[in-house]
Scaffold this active site. Sequence first.
Site, PDB file in Angstrom:
ATOM      1  N   GLU A 177      35.991  11.157  11.373  1.00  0.00           N
ATOM      2  CA  GLU A 177      35.223  12.408  11.259  1.00  0.00           C
ATOM      3  C   GLU A 177      35.961  13.460  10.441  1.00  0.00           C
ATOM      4  O   GLU A 177      36.770  14.215  10.984  1.00  0.00           O
ATOM      5  CB  GLU A 177      34.897  12.975  12.656  1.00  0.00           C
ATOM      6  N   LYS A 219      31.712   9.815  10.345  1.00  0.00           N
ATOM      7  CA  LYS A 219      30.974  10.925  10.978  1.00  0.00           C
ATOM      8  C   LYS A 219      31.223  12.193  10.170  1.00  0.00           C
ATOM      9  O   LYS A 219      32.204  12.903  10.402  1.00  0.00           O
ATOM     10  CB  LYS A 219      31.424  11.102  12.430  1.00  0.00           C
TER      11      LYS A 219
HETATM   12  P1  13P Z   1      28.106  18.776  16.843  1.00  0.00           P
HETATM   13  O1  13P Z   1      26.955  17.855  16.563  1.00  0.00           O
HETATM   14  O2  13P Z   1      27.795  19.831  17.869  1.00  0.00           O
HETATM   15  O3  13P Z   1      28.733  19.297  15.590  1.00  0.00           O
HETATM   16  O4  13P Z   1      29.223  17.917  17.578  1.00  0.00           O
HETATM   17  C1  13P Z   1      29.539  16.687  17.081  1.00  0.00           C
HETATM   18  C2  13P Z   1      30.965  16.428  17.288  1.00  0.00           C
HETATM   19  O5  13P Z   1      31.333  15.480  17.939  1.00  0.00           O
HETATM   20  C3  13P Z   1      31.945  17.323  16.647  1.00  0.00           C
HETATM   21  O6  13P Z   1      33.216  16.739  16.727  1.00  0.00           O
END
Ligand code: 13P
Length: 346
Positions: A177, A219
């Site tokens: 991510e 992500k």
């Molecule tokens: P959000 O969809 O609220 O951005 O959260 C996703 C997430 O896991 C952020 O690390």
Amino acid sequence: MDINALAQTAQALVAPAKGILAADESSGTIKRRFDSISVESTEQNRRDYREMLFTAEGGENYVSGVILYDETIRQNGAEGAPLVEGLQSRGIIPGIKVDTGAMPLAGSPGELVTEGLDGLRPRLAEYYELGARFAKWRAVITIGSGIPSAKCIDANAHGLARYASLSQEAGLVPIVEPEVLIDGDHTIEADQEITEWTLREVYAALALYDVALEGTLLKPNMVTSGSTASNRAPATEVAVRTVDAFMRSVPAAVPGIVFLSGGQPDDEATLNMHEIASRGMAVNAPWQLSYSFGRGLQALPLNTWLGDPANVPAAQKAYLHRCKLTSAARQGAYSADMEKDLAASN
Ligand code: 13P
């Protein structure tokens, strides 16, 4: 490392019509969410809230996996059985947040680097034993005056690659991510440029660390205008720029891209998901395009629950409503009219 098992898990997480629920808010973040509804952030309240989401009947039709926080993966439900078992019995794959948070990057005012590599190997082994089959690490890139710096992107890409490699060694699918934050008044063009730069560096680092891309998911943020920008770009432009950015920088061997909602209002995140999925289908994108929403799935149920057990059925209904719409969006089958379904069914 059993790459076939990792690839199977990664594919299951982006199975048709399904995406991921991010319920891995750290202690500080869940406290902020609970403060917003005037509920005290106690261990039991956190358990009750998350159990409400996990046990919503039919959630498994839309949610393939749930990202948990360290406390939650060890917690038992109200009836005494581990929350993880409840998820597994519904065919939902448990995952775990494994970074320890974003800290100020030395010598780079306004920039952050994610920590958590120290002692990560034994922690990953323990999480596997506790039932996790995937792991998430969130890196944060901030757009501002003169930033991001190459140093910040490099440090975060390195952290992501080290964690991804350790996760695969432990039998966990890394959900990589790199979040380019929506905060600020930057243009969508700037967001696209920084997102592409970040993704190129991340995939170069993953290659250097021999991460098997078939057993990973990405992500990322959607490519959008900054949250306070004037004339924010419409969803159709978000979709074209997002898919263009990923076509240029994400290898085809990655099974799926699961977007975060990143603080967008839930209907905006869902509409953008719909346009992105539609665009992906139109250009034959090589990866599944799906969701890993936190706030995008939770804002409505949280504000319906309000900490009152009597509100659990309505909160579960609200959660399933957001899941259903986001699942439709992921299939390019969402329309804004569907937003009215919840009110109509009450
Ligand atoms: P959000 O969809 O609220 O951005 O959260 C996703 C997430 O896991 C952020 O690390």
